[in-house]
Write an enzyme that holds these catalytic residues in place. Structure first.
Site, PDB file in Angstrom:
ATOM      1  N   PRO A 126       0.876  -1.206   0.024  1.00  0.00           N
ATOM      2  CG  PRO A 126      -0.212  -1.199   1.953  1.00  0.00           C
ATOM      3  CD  PRO A 126       0.581  -2.075   1.215  1.00  0.00           C
ATOM      4  CD  GLU A 127       4.022   3.341  -3.618  1.00  0.00           C
ATOM      5  OE1 GLU A 127       4.483   4.506  -3.451  1.00  0.00           O
ATOM      6  OE2 GLU A 127       4.589   2.406  -4.263  1.00  0.00           O
TER       7      GLU A 127
END
Ligand SMILES: [Zn+2]
Length: 272
Positions: free
Chosen positions: A2-3
């Site tokens: 997850p960014e």
């Protein structure tokens, strides 16, 4: 992994279910995340009212009136909303927050690099957050700011923009894509880039992240589906992961180099 866009979408996805709700019960099945979940957190959280949900970098902050939950999704974490707590948790689902509206927020994290911490002080001053650089979507990030902070940095620009002390939450994918849009080679020495080009870069970072949030926003309904693969999305990348494929602008094969142990992708013609 997850960014920032996925974290922002997670925040937007869970927020409406949490606001104004009282925490009925907090259940931990495995406290061994990156740092252990505090032992007495179930007591601390009992009957607290959730006032706000916000994001700083890749941290989700839940204001529980007398303190804050600090959530990080690590490498593989995700949160989803269940309409009841009846659904049996799988072995990768490590904690539940049950609310008085009958909803449950459930955390899944196969690799367990995520975090769930508690602070009753200003979360911005927490050791994990206090040294973070500006939010990439805020006005503070602009060409002038980058020019100032990079003046004495001789390492490659890509390493600099991925440094959370310079600007927070620009991960590998978005660093690569933003540099392509700005026409800057990832290996370019940071202190040898003009303010004008850095302005272009800060615009590209904002645009790339905003676009990702928009695209991901359309998958918000995933937050209450049951497969636990909440809200993450694949996008069309210009350079990321496209080694040897033709540049969308000039058809030159995309080149890959390793910088700071991370893969970097660029077009030798479009990026100088
Ligand atoms: Zn090109």
């Amino acid at each position: 992994m997850p960014e920032l866009p996925e974290v922002e979408i997670t925040k937007q996805g869970i927020e409406p279910f949490l606001l104004g709700q009282t925490i009925k019960q907090f259940t931990v099945r495995n406290r061994k995340l990156r740092w252990p979940i505090p032992v007495k957190l179930h007591q601390t959280l009992q009957n607290l009212v959730i006032q706000a949900v916000s994001r700083r970098g890749k941290y989700i902050l839940i204001d529980c009136t007398v303190g804050w939950l600090i959530i990080h999704l690590g490498m593989s974490g995700s949160l989803r909303v269940l309409t009841s707590k009846e659904e049996t948790a799988s072995k990768h689902e490590h904690y539940d927050i049950n609310l008085n509206n009958g909803m449950t927020i459930r955390y899944r994290d196969p690799r367990r690099f995520g975090a769930l911490l508690w602070t009753n002080k200003d979360p911005e001053k927490h050791r994990l957050l206090t040294n973070l650089g500006p939010e990439p979507l805020h006005d503070v990030l602009n060409g002038r700011f980058l020019y100032q902070v990079l003046r004495k940095k001789s390492s490659p620009i890509k390493i600099q923009i991925m440094n959370n002390h310079i600007v927070t939450g620009v991960g590998n994918i978005y660093a690569n894509e933003s540099l392509f849009h700005a026409g800057i080679r990832p290996t370019r020495q940071a202190n040898r880039i003009s303010q004008v080009r850095l302005e272009r870069l800060s615009d590209a970072i904002k645009k790339t992240l905003k676009r990702a949030i928009e695209v991901g926003g359309s998958s918000l309904q995933d937050f209450y589906q049951t497969d636990g693969t909440t809200g993450y999305f694949q996008q069309e990348y210009k350079v990321y992961g496209r080694t040897g494929e033709p540049c969308h602008t000039c058809k030159t094969p995309i080149k890959r180099v390793t910088l700071g142990q991370r893969s970097s992708f660029y077009c030798i013609v479009c990026q100088t």
